[in-house]
Scaffold this motif. Structure first.
Motif, PDB file in Angstrom:
ATOM      1  N   MET A  32       0.832  -1.210   0.000  1.00 14.66           N
ATOM      2  CA  MET A  32       0.000   0.000   0.000  1.00 14.66           C
ATOM      3  C   MET A  32       0.860   1.250   0.000  1.00 14.66           C
ATOM      4  SD  MET A  32      -3.358  -0.699   2.260  1.00 14.66           S
ATOM      5  CE  MET A  32      -2.683  -1.655   3.561  1.00 14.66           C
ATOM      6  N   ASP A  35       2.366   1.613  -3.384  1.00 16.91           N
ATOM      7  CA  ASP A  35       1.338   1.951  -4.360  1.00 16.91           C
ATOM      8  C   ASP A  35       0.879   3.397  -4.182  1.00 16.91           C
ATOM      9  OD1 ASP A  35      -0.196   1.342  -6.492  1.00 16.91           O
ATOM     10  OD2 ASP A  35      -1.873   0.578  -5.330  1.00 16.91           O
ATOM     11  N   ARG A  45       0.422  -4.530 -11.164  1.00 18.15           N
ATOM     12  CA  ARG A  45      -1.012  -4.391 -11.404  1.00 18.15           C
ATOM     13  C   ARG A  45      -1.390  -4.896 -12.788  1.00 18.15           C
ATOM     14  NH1 ARG A  45      -4.784  -1.326  -8.606  1.00 18.15           N
ATOM     15  NH2 ARG A  45      -3.880  -0.349  -6.771  1.00 18.15           N
ATOM     16  N   VAL A  52      -7.270 -11.059 -14.089  1.00 20.90           N
ATOM     17  CA  VAL A  52      -8.635 -10.724 -13.702  1.00 20.90           C
ATOM     18  C   VAL A  52      -9.534 -10.552 -14.933  1.00 20.90           C
ATOM     19  CG1 VAL A  52     -10.045  -9.011 -12.480  1.00 20.90           C
ATOM     20  CG2 VAL A  52      -7.827  -9.652 -11.571  1.00 20.90           C
ATOM     21  N   ASP A 133     -17.524   0.695 -11.243  1.00 19.85           N
ATOM     22  CA  ASP A 133     -17.413   0.581  -9.800  1.00 19.85           C
ATOM     23  C   ASP A 133     -17.764   1.939  -9.222  1.00 19.85           C
ATOM     24  OD1 ASP A 133     -16.784  -0.028  -7.196  1.00 19.85           O
ATOM     25  OD2 ASP A 133     -14.662   0.358  -7.454  1.00 19.85           O
ATOM     26  N   ARG A 138     -15.820   6.551  -4.615  1.00 21.90           N
ATOM     27  CA  ARG A 138     -15.030   6.093  -5.733  1.00 21.90           C
ATOM     28  C   ARG A 138     -15.902   5.910  -6.959  1.00 21.90           C
ATOM     29  NH1 ARG A 138      -9.987   4.535  -5.382  1.00 21.90           N
ATOM     30  NH2 ARG A 138      -9.281   3.728  -7.359  1.00 21.90           N
ATOM     31  N   GLN A 176      -8.489   1.292 -16.829  1.00 23.10           N
ATOM     32  CA  GLN A 176      -9.369   1.771 -15.795  1.00 23.10           C
ATOM     33  C   GLN A 176      -9.400   3.291 -15.842  1.00 23.10           C
ATOM     34  OE1 GLN A 176      -8.441   0.461 -11.765  1.00 23.10           O
ATOM     35  NE2 GLN A 176     -10.393  -0.552 -11.934  1.00 23.10           N
TER      36      GLN A 176
ATOM     37  N   LEU B  20     -16.566 -13.231  -6.201  1.00 23.44           N
ATOM     38  CA  LEU B  20     -15.811 -12.192  -6.912  1.00 23.44           C
ATOM     39  C   LEU B  20     -16.679 -11.565  -8.008  1.00 23.44           C
ATOM     40  CD1 LEU B  20     -12.234 -13.692  -7.267  1.00 23.44           C
ATOM     41  CD2 LEU B  20     -12.807 -11.498  -6.257  1.00 23.44           C
ATOM     42  N   LEU B  24     -18.096  -7.726  -8.562  1.00 25.52           N
ATOM     43  CA  LEU B  24     -17.714  -6.888  -9.701  1.00 25.52           C
ATOM     44  C   LEU B  24     -18.894  -6.507 -10.582  1.00 25.52           C
ATOM     45  CD1 LEU B  24     -14.419  -8.629 -10.840  1.00 25.52           C
ATOM     46  CD2 LEU B  24     -14.698  -6.588  -9.453  1.00 25.52           C
ATOM     47  N   ILE B  64      -5.818  -9.359  -3.104  1.00 29.93           N
ATOM     48  CA  ILE B  64      -5.012  -8.698  -4.137  1.00 29.93           C
ATOM     49  C   ILE B  64      -5.785  -8.666  -5.457  1.00 29.93           C
ATOM     50  CG2 ILE B  64      -2.950  -8.957  -5.567  1.00 29.93           C
ATOM     51  CD1 ILE B  64      -2.181  -7.790  -3.002  1.00 29.93           C
ATOM     52  N   PHE B  65      -6.430  -9.790  -5.786  1.00 24.49           N
ATOM     53  CA  PHE B  65      -7.266  -9.856  -6.989  1.00 24.49           C
ATOM     54  C   PHE B  65      -8.324  -8.757  -6.959  1.00 24.49           C
ATOM     55  CE2 PHE B  65      -7.468 -13.518  -9.999  1.00 24.49           C
ATOM     56  CZ  PHE B  65      -6.152 -13.884  -9.844  1.00 24.49           C
ATOM     57  N   ASP B  67      -8.347  -6.035  -5.218  1.00 21.11           N
ATOM     58  CA  ASP B  67      -7.750  -4.702  -5.296  1.00 21.11           C
ATOM     59  C   ASP B  67      -7.493  -4.308  -6.746  1.00 21.11           C
ATOM     60  OD1 ASP B  67      -7.635  -3.947  -2.642  1.00 21.11           O
ATOM     61  OD2 ASP B  67      -5.862  -5.162  -2.285  1.00 21.11           O
ATOM     62  N   VAL B  68      -6.980  -5.266  -7.520  1.00 19.77           N
ATOM     63  CA  VAL B  68      -6.678  -4.962  -8.917  1.00 19.77           C
ATOM     64  C   VAL B  68      -7.969  -4.755  -9.707  1.00 19.77           C
ATOM     65  CG1 VAL B  68      -5.698  -5.877 -11.035  1.00 19.77           C
ATOM     66  CG2 VAL B  68      -4.466  -6.118  -8.902  1.00 19.77           C
ATOM     67  N   ALA B  69      -8.943  -5.645  -9.452  1.00 25.04           N
ATOM     68  CA  ALA B  69     -10.197  -5.573 -10.207  1.00 25.04           C
ATOM     69  C   ALA B  69     -10.956  -4.293  -9.905  1.00 25.04           C
ATOM     70  CB  ALA B  69     -11.064  -6.787  -9.896  1.00 25.04           C
ATOM     71  N   GLN B  70     -10.905  -3.830  -8.652  1.00 23.28           N
ATOM     72  CA  GLN B  70     -11.675  -2.648  -8.273  1.00 23.28           C
ATOM     73  C   GLN B  70     -10.845  -1.370  -8.311  1.00 23.28           C
ATOM     74  OE1 GLN B  70     -13.755  -3.460  -4.540  1.00 23.28           O
ATOM     75  NE2 GLN B  70     -15.473  -3.940  -5.864  1.00 23.28           N
ATOM     76  N   GLY B  71      -9.543  -1.530  -8.535  1.00 25.83           N
ATOM     77  CA  GLY B  71      -8.699  -0.348  -8.630  1.00 25.83           C
ATOM     78  C   GLY B  71      -8.466   0.336  -7.295  1.00 25.83           C
ATOM     79  N   THR B  72      -8.635  -0.378  -6.197  1.00 20.63           N
ATOM     80  CA  THR B  72      -8.317   0.205  -4.898  1.00 20.63           C
ATOM     81  C   THR B  72      -6.818   0.078  -4.668  1.00 20.63           C
ATOM     82  OG1 THR B  72      -8.967  -1.916  -3.972  1.00 20.63           O
ATOM     83  CG2 THR B  72     -10.532  -0.125  -3.762  1.00 20.63           C
ATOM     84  N   LEU B  73      -6.358   0.678  -3.579  1.00 27.79           N
ATOM     85  CA  LEU B  73      -4.942   0.618  -3.229  1.00 27.79           C
ATOM     86  C   LEU B  73      -4.506  -0.845  -3.142  1.00 27.79           C
ATOM     87  CD1 LEU B  73      -3.112   2.985  -2.611  1.00 27.79           C
ATOM     88  CD2 LEU B  73      -3.514   2.594  -0.204  1.00 27.79           C
ATOM     89  N   LEU B  74      -3.399  -1.178  -3.774  1.00 27.94           N
ATOM     90  CA  LEU B  74      -2.937  -2.569  -3.805  1.00 27.94           C
ATOM     91  C   LEU B  74      -2.576  -3.024  -2.391  1.00 27.94           C
ATOM     92  CD1 LEU B  74      -2.682  -4.467  -6.206  1.00 27.94           C
ATOM     93  CD2 LEU B  74      -0.249  -4.045  -6.183  1.00 27.94           C
ATOM     94  N   GLN B  76      -5.089  -3.245   0.066  1.00 24.49           N
ATOM     95  CA  GLN B  76      -6.145  -2.786   0.974  1.00 24.49           C
ATOM     96  C   GLN B  76      -7.106  -3.919   1.338  1.00 24.49           C
ATOM     97  OE1 GLN B  76      -8.251   0.570  -0.539  1.00 24.49           O
ATOM     98  NE2 GLN B  76      -9.510   0.813   1.261  1.00 24.49           N
TER      99      GLN B  76
END
Lengths: 290, 163
Positions: A32, A35, A45, A52, A133, A138, A176, B20, B24, B64-65, B67-74, B76
């Motif tokens: 974190m 990042d 990523r 994903v 999302d 967000r 994104q 998941l 999403l 981690i998956f 986080d990447v899929a939702q674009g949050t802080l890696l 979190q």
């Protein structure tokens, strides 16, 4: 077999659970920090986003299927109506475009006379949205084109009515984007009527932007069109962003309370357009397009 | 041997993938804030019933998956899920004998902790503080839990007897 008996005997096989949890938590914190500070982890990523991607495709499948069914099920009559409507629209647009071409040439000539810089005209490409999302803190979306198509960080996204947002992360086949209504997003704009410059902030609501830095005596009123000023370097100038909805001037306060409604239908778009505009990226984008 | 091991993991893998997807899948604007934390719920269930197979490592990877899929802080979601699953495993023997109501209350606490961790990380990284609706997923998640756990137990036993 998953009986609790065998599980209990297997319990001993989770070696140092606490230690493992601690290690993973520390690793998360490290990730974190990395990042958040810089974008050191973009490559990581990108790699994971490729993994994903199939999931996102599957998730988007029902919506795509529904659109397909709706298109396939449209009756001949509906299609004919739509066709004629589109024809009329095209005629009107073409007529407007004729004038536009002439005006553009005239504008270039005048700019030359003034020895001003020529305006960059961007490439445009349509991209499909595959995931959204959106929660109060967000506003993100994922589009179905990525690095392969020459998408780059910070690229501007618009729809037919105005600015939608900008790209924040480029994956291999997806990208994104952050919407202009995201509470973390700020966009340099100007009032179309008089060129008054300011910054529009997202609020976390799809239908509201805030302009917090306008003094009480600023010449702005409800109904004014805000366009991108191009000063941030990210967005090309002159794209409509929002229409001023409400101006409240409180005499004691230094700044007026100004809100605006985005011109683009931020929560209804299915397709967006990406603009290749910034001069360094134009060549690479053109190569990728060819 | 391998095939039986694979089939043993099948229910968990499928339900985690489904969770998941449910996380999403785009929802209408009005419903989006009420989406329960499917991934957290499913991971709590599997950590409670089969802690030797699905533990903090699984949770971290799924996080981690996410986080990447939702674009949050890696990291979190990885951190939040990791902590929740760790606590679940610590108390899993106790939780297995809890009556449903008490178990639901425990899950409520776990979900609240999960949400609080996410909220806290958002706060530290200066993402704007959200509204009260932020806590809706916790409540909805707890309401969903009894049905979800019954369904999953059904799935698990069917998978076992199928073996």
């Amino acid at each position: 077999m998953l009986s609790s008996q065998s599980d209990r005997s297997r319990l001993a096989r989770i070696p140092a659970l606490g230690l493992r949890a601690l290690a993973l938590v520390s690793l998360s914190i490290l990730l974190m920090v990395l990042d958040h500070r810089d974008n050191h982890l973009d490559a990581v990523r990108r790699a994971i986003s490729a993994a994903v991607y199939p999931l996102q495709i599957v998730v988007a499948a029902p919506t795509r299927f529904w659109v397909w069914v709706r298109d396939a099920g449209a009756t001949r009559n509906e299609l004919r109506l739509q066709n004629s409507r589109l024809k009329v629209e095209r005629l009107l647009t073409n007529a407007r475009l004729q004038r536009f071409t002439a005006l553009e040439a005239e504008n270039d000539r005048l700019r030359e006379l003034l020895e001003a810089r020529r305006q960059v005209r961007g490439e445009v490409r349509i991209a499909e949205i595959i995931a959204v999302d959106a929660n109060p803190y967000r506003h993100n979306l994922v589009i179905a084109i990525g690095q392969q198509d020459g998408v780059y960080d910070g690229q501007a996204i618009v729809d037919v009515n105005g600015v939608v947002g900008q790209i924040v992360e480029v994956g291999l086949m997806t990208a994104q984007a952050i919407l202009i209504s995201d509470p973390d997003h700020a966009l340099p704009v100007e009032v179309n009527r008089n060129g008054l410059r300011t910054v529009a902030f997202g609020t976390g609501e799809f239908d509201r932007l805030e302009l917090p830095f306008l003094p009480n005596n600023a010449d702005i009123r409800a109904g004014d069109l805000l366009v991108t000023s191009g000063l941030g370097g990210t967005f090309p100038s002159g794209y409509p962003v929002a229409i001023v909805a409400n101006v409240t001037r409180i005499p004691q306060e230094p700044f007026a309370d100004v809100t605006a409604t985005p011109a683009a239908a931020l929560n209804q778009v299915r397709e967006v357009m990406l603009i290749w505009s910034a001069s360094p990226a134009v060549e690479s984008a053109d190569e990728a397009n060819d | 041997m391998i095939s039986t091991r694979a089939s043993r993991h099948l229910p968990a893998v499928i339900t985690i993938l489904l969770a998941l997807m449910l996380t999403l899948v785009p929802l209408p604007k009005a419903l989006a804030p009420f989406r329960p934390d499917w991934v957290a719920l499913i991971l709590i269930y599997w950590a409670m019933t089969a802690p030797s197979s699905y533990n903090v490592g699984t949770a971290w990877l799924i996080g981690i998956f996410l986080d990447v899929a939702q674009g949050t802080l890696l990291g979190q979601h990885a951190l939040a899920l990791c902590v929740v699953v760790y606590i679940t495993i610590k108390f899993h023997l106790l939780m297995r004998v809890f009556p449903l109501l008490q178990l639901t209350a425990t899950v409520f606490a776990l979900l609240a902790l999960h949400q609080f961790l996410l909220f806290w990380i958002n706060g530290v990284t200066a993402v704007t503080a959200p509204a009260i609706s932020y806590w809706a997923p916790v409540i909805i998640g707890s309401i969903v839990w009894p049905f979800l756990s019954m369904f999953l137990t059904g799935v698990r036993f069917r998978a076992q007897t199928g073996n």
